[in-house]
Design an enzyme around this catalytic site. Sequence first.
Site, PDB file in Angstrom:
ATOM      1  N   PHE A 106       0.817  -1.221   0.000  1.00 21.31           N
ATOM      2  CA  PHE A 106       0.000   0.000   0.000  1.00 21.31           C
ATOM      3  C   PHE A 106       0.848   1.267   0.000  1.00 21.31           C
ATOM      4  O   PHE A 106       0.358   2.337  -0.340  1.00 21.31           O
ATOM      5  CB  PHE A 106      -0.980  -0.021   1.178  1.00 21.31           C
ATOM      6  CG  PHE A 106      -0.582   0.800   2.368  1.00 21.31           C
ATOM      7  CD1 PHE A 106       0.362   0.341   3.274  1.00 21.31           C
ATOM      8  CD2 PHE A 106      -1.164   2.046   2.589  1.00 21.31           C
ATOM      9  CE1 PHE A 106       0.720   1.099   4.382  1.00 21.31           C
ATOM     10  CE2 PHE A 106      -0.813   2.813   3.687  1.00 21.31           C
ATOM     11  CZ  PHE A 106       0.137   2.331   4.586  1.00 21.31           C
ATOM     12  N   LYS A 107       2.128   1.152   0.364  1.00 20.78           N
ATOM     13  CA  LYS A 107       2.961   2.356   0.402  1.00 20.78           C
ATOM     14  C   LYS A 107       3.120   2.995  -0.978  1.00 20.78           C
ATOM     15  O   LYS A 107       3.457   4.166  -1.087  1.00 20.78           O
ATOM     16  CB  LYS A 107       4.302   2.030   1.043  1.00 20.78           C
ATOM     17  CG  LYS A 107       4.097   1.692   2.508  1.00 20.78           C
ATOM     18  CD  LYS A 107       5.339   1.520   3.304  1.00 20.78           C
ATOM     19  CE  LYS A 107       5.025   1.420   4.782  1.00 20.78           C
ATOM     20  NZ  LYS A 107       4.194   0.243   5.136  1.00 20.78           N
ATOM     21  N   ASP A 108       2.850   2.219  -2.034  1.00 18.49           N
ATOM     22  CA  ASP A 108       2.898   2.783  -3.385  1.00 18.49           C
ATOM     23  C   ASP A 108       1.905   3.930  -3.577  1.00 18.49           C
ATOM     24  O   ASP A 108       2.151   4.828  -4.377  1.00 18.49           O
ATOM     25  CB  ASP A 108       2.563   1.699  -4.421  1.00 18.49           C
ATOM     26  CG  ASP A 108       3.665   0.654  -4.551  1.00 18.49           C
ATOM     27  OD1 ASP A 108       4.844   1.002  -4.353  1.00 18.49           O
ATOM     28  OD2 ASP A 108       3.337  -0.513  -4.845  1.00 18.49           O
TER      29      ASP A 108
END
Length: 485
Positions: A106-108
């Site tokens: 999810f850090k993308d």
Amino acid sequence: MIYHSTRDEKLTAAPARAVLEGIAPDGGLYVCDPGKLDFDWQGTLQKDTMSMAADILGVLLPDFQDMNGLVRASYAGKFASDDLTPLVPVGERYVLELYHGPTSAFKDVALSVLPRLVSAAAKQEGAGDVVILTATSGDTGKAALEGFHDVPGTRIMVFYPAGGVSPVQEAQMVTQEGGNVRVCAIRGNFDDAQTGVKNVFAACKGKELHGAVLSSANSINIGRLAPQVVYYFRAYADLVQTGRIRVGEKVHFVVPTGNFGDILAGYFAKRMGLPVGRLVCASNANDVLTEFISTGVYDRRRPFYKTTSPSMDILVSSNLERLLYLLSEGDCGYVAGLMEQLNREGHYQVSPRLLERLQAEFDCACCDDAGAAEVIRRLWQEQHYLCDPHTAVAWSAAEQVRLEDGAPVVVLSTASPYKFPAAVLGALEGGCDGDEFAMMERLHRLTGTEVPRNLAGLQGRTVRHRDVIDKEQMLDYVLAEVMRS
Ligand SMILES: *Cc1c(COP(=O)(O)O)cnc(C)c1O
């Protein structure tokens, strides 16, 4: 609109400056009250994801020009679809899949945008090259490399603990291409890498660095928090569009939590007007936040467990400081006192009034590795839905908290199951062998689900980064890179 430190309202910075600096000079985090922004939240629900993101980032970071263009360029071609984060019904609940970006975590979502924010901020502030320093336990490093590689005016250096990340995570990082990237292993653990980076920041403070500025890609940067607010609005709009709710009705969100960035973005969304019901903070065996939300006592003096959901193996949740600021109605002195006590004694307790406000918004639950494995197995058997261990922790929390008022429950999913194949395969088959690439293949054959392309292609890629250094050498390593202009 202006940001200031959570610990001192006189330490102010315009949004662009706050993004550039990452952290306030007194060690506090830059914050604003999103409840005071003038935002047409109902209007934004009508829009496509890119326009929605431009609206939300535009109101949180108003001094950036052409946010619309910036957002679109940031995400172009990076995610599986322009909607970024699909909402999938699973049984009675919904799963918000945040992992369809370039590194399958999810850090993308945030790290696709941050580099362009940093680059624009540097230009606006007349700064030189920005050098991003990042310590990583695995996911952040690769997502930051993907975000920053070849972004003009930026360079990125990632430090990870040698032998302390998974083989897949290491392969993702050491094969990174790009003319402005450095990846280096540190002899030591993640804390050594993180402390090393902090020491480099401290040693470089006020030094002439050939006009370069050091900054951070960690979630203390307000430029990482802002893009995460968007998917709460996206999920809500999807529930309206499918007829599950009408605008104004509440939705509950369950969030697997480490540094408290993801869930804090949900609280920002709520303060900006979105009808968010409960925010459920899900933790693994490192249950420091479960205790805090239940009792008001934050105590990091406890054993540290390595779990199958490593991105949540955290005892000091940095972004909680911003929540304390908002729940204390902006009492910087109070927040500074708590943080000082945490630093000195390793614990603090909030006032009964603050605890009451905390519990009025948040629920919590924790789930150990065995519990997460049980959820992975059961969701696959009963719903034919394959999830990763972080998502499984959140699903378990959703079951434990029992939100049964009929409002939709959205469980945030933060990683592809293929990023953690050993844990997922172990849960499904009771064991696993071979290397992680063999496990991915096995998982694919067993479930018929697709291996994300960025992970499938890893094995054949050329290794480009082989540096390994001691933590004492980090400053010299960084200075050599900064001076090489
Ligand atoms: C970073 C991360 C989390 C935790 O998010 P925070 O913003 O640190 O709370 C959860 N799951 C995965 C897979 C992550 O990479």
